[in-house]
Design a protein around this motif. Structure first.
Motif, mmCIF file in Angstrom:
data_model
loop_
_atom_site.group_PDB
_atom_site.id
_atom_site.type_symbol
_atom_site.label_atom_id
_atom_site.label_comp_id
_atom_site.label_asym_id
_atom_site.label_seq_id
_atom_site.Cartn_x
_atom_site.Cartn_y
_atom_site.Cartn_z
ATOM 1 N N GLU A 87 17.950 21.508 -22.058
ATOM 2 C CA GLU A 87 18.567 20.873 -21.079
ATOM 3 C C GLU A 87 18.993 21.035 -19.727
ATOM 4 O O GLU A 87 19.406 20.431 -18.935
ATOM 5 C CB GLU A 87 20.085 20.204 -22.014
ATOM 6 C CG GLU A 87 20.047 18.955 -23.325
ATOM 7 C CD GLU A 87 19.080 20.157 -24.374
ATOM 8 O OE1 GLU A 87 18.792 19.685 -25.649
ATOM 9 O OE2 GLU A 87 18.799 21.718 -24.198
ATOM 10 N N ASP A 90 17.622 19.727 -16.242
ATOM 11 C CA ASP A 90 17.833 18.357 -15.872
ATOM 12 C C ASP A 90 19.017 18.858 -14.186
ATOM 13 O O ASP A 90 19.372 17.685 -13.718
ATOM 14 C CB ASP A 90 19.109 17.725 -16.670
ATOM 15 C CG ASP A 90 19.034 17.194 -18.425
ATOM 16 O OD1 ASP A 90 17.792 17.063 -18.100
ATOM 17 O OD2 ASP A 90 19.331 17.224 -19.158
ATOM 18 N N PHE A 91 19.283 20.122 -14.790
ATOM 19 C CA PHE A 91 20.423 20.506 -13.579
ATOM 20 C C PHE A 91 19.507 21.167 -12.069
ATOM 21 O O PHE A 91 20.216 21.747 -11.256
ATOM 22 C CB PHE A 91 21.435 21.817 -14.178
ATOM 23 C CG PHE A 91 22.575 21.246 -14.856
ATOM 24 C CD1 PHE A 91 23.402 20.284 -13.895
ATOM 25 C CD2 PHE A 91 21.996 20.961 -16.343
ATOM 26 C CE1 PHE A 91 24.218 20.366 -15.746
ATOM 27 C CE2 PHE A 91 23.069 20.257 -16.977
ATOM 28 C CZ PHE A 91 23.753 19.413 -16.319
ATOM 29 N N PHE A 93 16.575 20.528 -10.932
ATOM 30 C CA PHE A 93 15.470 19.498 -10.250
ATOM 31 C C PHE A 93 14.609 20.544 -8.930
ATOM 32 O O PHE A 93 15.800 21.402 -8.204
ATOM 33 C CB PHE A 93 15.931 18.542 -9.637
ATOM 34 C CG PHE A 93 15.131 17.750 -8.789
ATOM 35 C CD1 PHE A 93 14.125 16.989 -9.523
ATOM 36 C CD2 PHE A 93 14.686 17.405 -7.750
ATOM 37 C CE1 PHE A 93 12.930 16.268 -8.925
ATOM 38 C CE2 PHE A 93 13.605 16.444 -6.892
ATOM 39 C CZ PHE A 93 13.217 15.535 -7.798
ATOM 40 N N LYS A 96 10.762 21.678 -13.367
ATOM 41 C CA LYS A 96 10.317 20.812 -15.688
ATOM 42 C C LYS A 96 10.151 22.857 -16.605
ATOM 43 O O LYS A 96 9.360 23.198 -15.808
ATOM 44 C CB LYS A 96 9.089 19.701 -14.981
ATOM 45 C CG LYS A 96 9.316 19.128 -14.359
ATOM 46 C CD LYS A 96 10.157 17.832 -14.768
ATOM 47 C CE LYS A 96 10.274 16.858 -13.938
ATOM 48 N NZ LYS A 96 11.349 16.016 -14.392
ATOM 49 N N ASN A 167 5.265 15.679 -13.887
ATOM 50 C CA ASN A 167 6.113 14.140 -14.246
ATOM 51 C C ASN A 167 4.986 14.170 -15.979
ATOM 52 O O ASN A 167 6.003 13.548 -17.250
ATOM 53 C CB ASN A 167 6.390 12.883 -14.095
ATOM 54 C CG ASN A 167 7.482 13.452 -13.132
ATOM 55 O OD1 ASN A 167 8.200 13.854 -13.061
ATOM 56 N ND2 ASN A 167 7.223 11.602 -11.980
ATOM 57 N N SER A 170 5.352 17.055 -18.270
ATOM 58 C CA SER A 170 6.796 17.267 -19.468
ATOM 59 C C SER A 170 6.571 15.985 -19.988
ATOM 60 O O SER A 170 6.934 16.609 -20.920
ATOM 61 C CB SER A 170 8.009 17.144 -18.004
ATOM 62 O OG SER A 170 8.837 16.549 -18.379
#
Length: 277
Positions: A87, A90-91, A93, A96, A167, A170
């Motif tokens: 998780e 998510d911070f 960017f 991935k 994308n 992932s």
């Protein structure tokens, strides 16, 4: 086989010395539900990551992924361990989690690069020890971790891929992880992603250099090998657990992919830990 979690549920990252006092039995194979980045500063001992034994040598970097089978015999080795949940990306960017997956967990780096990674890791550890850290202090932790991970990506020689490929990779890898026990046709995943078979195949080849069916088979075989390693289930029970139509179909798949019988593969898995640990 136990699944190990980070000690504090609300913590996304932890930094520990290699010989920190574990809260779980380190003498038996286990799985983590988080990433582990291991920096070996002085040699001694070995570790198993899934089905391969790795001697611990100075200035080695290991990347251990969530779900991998792990067993560490530290002996005289010293180093640093960074543990972080998926998780946390998510911070981070545009990074991935899939960008760190490679066929071998061992990464060889230059002495200067290794020192750089260690210094950054110690800095993160320093920030994590602060009481009531500010929001900006937390951002510093994410920033230093991001530098570490970008450095690792560069050292791996990962080619630059487009945002579409990032994308796709992932999403596809996450779907494989979630559904491999029940879905193993390419069309199962193209429907979930809203893609045509041709588009999925093209993106898989561009991103991973493999067909989607090859990736599905590799993930399925990995789960089979891990269940065989547990030595808690019969072959029939494993076939049932993985939703094969029959044990014969299960055995046929193993033979097709590995060239071995299911029994021979199980014996091979068990011998890895029993004869060389």
């Amino acid at each position: 086989m136990q699944t190990v979690t980070l000690p504090h549920p609300n913590t996304l990252i932890a930094v520990e010395p290699l010989d920190y006092p574990n809260t779980y039995d380190i003498h038996t194979p286990h799985r983590h539900n988080y990433f582990e980045l291991m920096l070996i500063e002085t040699k001694g001992g070995h570790q198993f990551i899934d089905f391969t034994k790795h001697p611990l040598q100075a200035q080695q970097v290991f990347i251990i992924y969530p779900g991998q089978v792990h067993l560490l015999a530290r002996e005289n080795a010293h180093g640093i361990v960074l543990q972080f949940k998926k998780e946390i990306f998510d911070f981070l960017f545009p990074l991935k989690h899939h960008q760190f997956y490679k066929e071998t967990p061992l990464l060889k780096v230059s002495p200067n690069c290794f020192k750089h990674l260690c210094d950054l890791s110690h800095t993160i550890g320093h920030f994590l020890k602060e009481e009531n850290p500010s929001a900006l202090a937390k951002e510093k932790v994410y920033s230093y971790l991001k530098i570490i991970l970008i450095t690792i990506i560069e050292q791996q020689g990962n080619k630059s891929i487009s945002l579409e490929q990032q994308n796709f990779a992932s999403t596809f890898l996450s779907l494989l992880e979630q559904h491999i026990f029940t879905k193993r046709k390419v069309t199962d995943y193209t429907k979930l992603m809203g893609l045509s078979n041709d588009k999925c195949t093209l993106l898989c080849k561009q991103t991973f250099g493999k067909t989607p069916l090859k990736l599905i088979h590799e993930e399925l075989l990995m789960q089979i090998r891990r269940l065989l390693l547990l030595n808690q289930y019969t072959l029939k029970e494993i076939a049932f657990e993985l939703n094969f139509d029959s044990q014969a179909h299960f055995s046929s798949f193993i033979k097709q992919v590995t060239g071995k019988t299911a029994s021979d593969l199980q014996t091979e898995m068990l011998n890895i830990y029993q004869t060389t640990s």
